[in-house]
Enzyme design. Sequence first.
Site, PDB file in Angstrom:
ATOM      1  CG  HIS A  49      -3.043   4.156   1.509  1.00 48.08           C
ATOM      2  ND1 HIS A  49      -4.868   3.968   1.052  1.00 48.08           N
ATOM      3  CD2 HIS A  49      -3.352   2.793   2.291  1.00 48.08           C
ATOM      4  CE1 HIS A  49      -5.602   3.127   1.480  1.00 48.08           C
ATOM      5  NE2 HIS A  49      -4.097   1.988   1.750  1.00 48.08           N
ATOM      6  CG  HIS A  97      -6.046  -5.949   2.483  1.00 49.67           C
ATOM      7  ND1 HIS A  97      -6.890  -4.459   1.814  1.00 49.67           N
ATOM      8  CD2 HIS A  97      -7.354  -6.767   2.598  1.00 49.67           C
ATOM      9  CE1 HIS A  97      -8.249  -5.458   2.087  1.00 49.67           C
ATOM     10  NE2 HIS A  97      -8.387  -5.734   2.405  1.00 49.67           N
ATOM     11  CG  ASN A 142      -9.538  -2.417  -0.277  1.00 50.12           C
ATOM     12  OD1 ASN A 142      -8.124  -2.202   0.039  1.00 50.12           O
ATOM     13  ND2 ASN A 142      -9.990  -1.895   0.521  1.00 50.12           N
ATOM     14  CG  HIS A 143      -8.614   1.998  -0.344  1.00 47.83           C
ATOM     15  ND1 HIS A 143      -9.440   3.635   0.262  1.00 47.83           N
ATOM     16  CD2 HIS A 143      -8.301   1.037   0.300  1.00 47.83           C
ATOM     17  CE1 HIS A 143      -9.244   2.985   1.500  1.00 47.83           C
ATOM     18  NE2 HIS A 143      -9.465   1.546   1.579  1.00 47.83           N
ATOM     19  CG  HIS A 149      -4.752  -4.482  -2.053  1.00 45.46           C
ATOM     20  ND1 HIS A 149      -3.428  -4.176  -1.528  1.00 45.46           N
ATOM     21  CD2 HIS A 149      -5.980  -4.501  -1.816  1.00 45.46           C
ATOM     22  CE1 HIS A 149      -4.035  -2.852  -0.697  1.00 45.46           C
ATOM     23  NE2 HIS A 149      -5.559  -3.312  -0.824  1.00 45.46           N
ATOM     24  CG  ASP A 180      -1.898  -1.437   1.414  1.00 43.76           C
ATOM     25  OD1 ASP A 180      -1.277  -2.097   0.567  1.00 43.76           O
ATOM     26  OD2 ASP A 180      -2.477  -1.162   1.454  1.00 43.76           O
ATOM     27  CG  ASP A 225      -5.690   0.409  -1.064  1.00 45.15           C
ATOM     28  OD1 ASP A 225      -6.567  -0.152  -1.511  1.00 45.15           O
ATOM     29  OD2 ASP A 225      -5.272  -0.651   0.670  1.00 45.15           O
TER      30      ASP A 225
END
Length: 306
Positions: A56, A238, A114-115, A164, A54, A82
Site C-alpha cells: 500500500h 487483504h 483488489n487495489h 490476495h 499488502d 495491493d
Amino acid sequence: MPSHGDLDRQIEHLMECKPLPEARGQTLCDQARAILVEEWNVQPVKCPVTVCGDIHGQFYDLIELFRIGGNAPDTNYLFMGDYVDRGYYSVETVTLLVALKVRYRDRITILRGNHESRQITQVYGFYDECLRKYGNANVWKYFTDLFDYLPLTALIESQIFCLHGGLSPSLDTLDNIRALDRIQEVPHEGPMCDLLWSDPDDRCGWGISPRGAGYTFGQDIAAQFNHTNGLTLISRAHQLVMEGYNWCQEKNVVTVFSAPNYCYRCGIMAAILEIGENMAQNFLQFDPAPRQIEPDTTRKTPDYFL
C-alpha cells in the site's frame, strides 16, 4: 529490452524513492507486460521463496522489508498484491516492484490485489498521486493497463496456494482458476472478483461479505478446497492483522500483511513468510521504518478500510 545495466541504474534510482520519468515508466510497463502475458492464472513458484502481503504505497517500509528479508535477487519474493493506494509513495513502490520483476523475472512474482484496479485507484490515492507527481494521468494509465496482466494466484511447489483475497463459490479446483480470462479490469462480481476480495470467517459455509464484493468462507470450505487440490495451505493477504500474520481455520489458511503501522496510524506489526528449501515456514516480523517527512497531499482519501 534495455540492458541489465540500464535496469540496474533505474532500480538504484528507485531505491532512493525517486520516480522514473514518464517515458521510462511507460517503457518499463511495456517490458513487464511482455513478461506477465506469458505467466499463468496459477503461476508456479519454486522454494525457497519469501511471501509478502499488502504494501500500500508504504515505500520506506518496503525497503525495511528488503532489509529484513534480503535484497533481490539474493532472496526470491512472491508479493500477493495491493502495492498502491493509502500510502504516500504508491508511484515509487509499484515502479520499484515492476522494475525488479523485469530485471529478475524468475525470482520475483507479483500477483494482483483488489487495489490493482482502475476504479479502486481513482478513489484511494494512486490516481491522485500520479496527477500530483507527473501533472497528468498517463503513468496511472500505464500501470493500471499493466495490472490487467498480473497473475491472480500462485502455487508454491504444488502445495501452498497464494492469492490476495480468498476463495470463490464458483471455483472448486485450480483448473477452474486456470480457465479464467484474467486480462481485464477487476469485475464487480464473479470468480475473478472473489479471488481478490473474499475473506476467511469463523462461520462455516459461504457468507455475504461486508466489503460489498467477494464472499466470506468458513473453515469447512477451506479444508475441502485444500483436500480437493492436494494443498497444505492457503496463504493470502487483504486483511490487516495485529502481529503481521494470523493463522486461522485450523491452519488451513494464513493471512500475511506487510504494511506496518498501516495508513501510518494503525500501530500494527508487519510480517513476511519465508518458505525454505524443505517447505519449512518461518515468519519474520518487522516494525515501521523511521518516519520520513510526509509529502504534502492535497486530497485526503476516504477512511473506509478496503
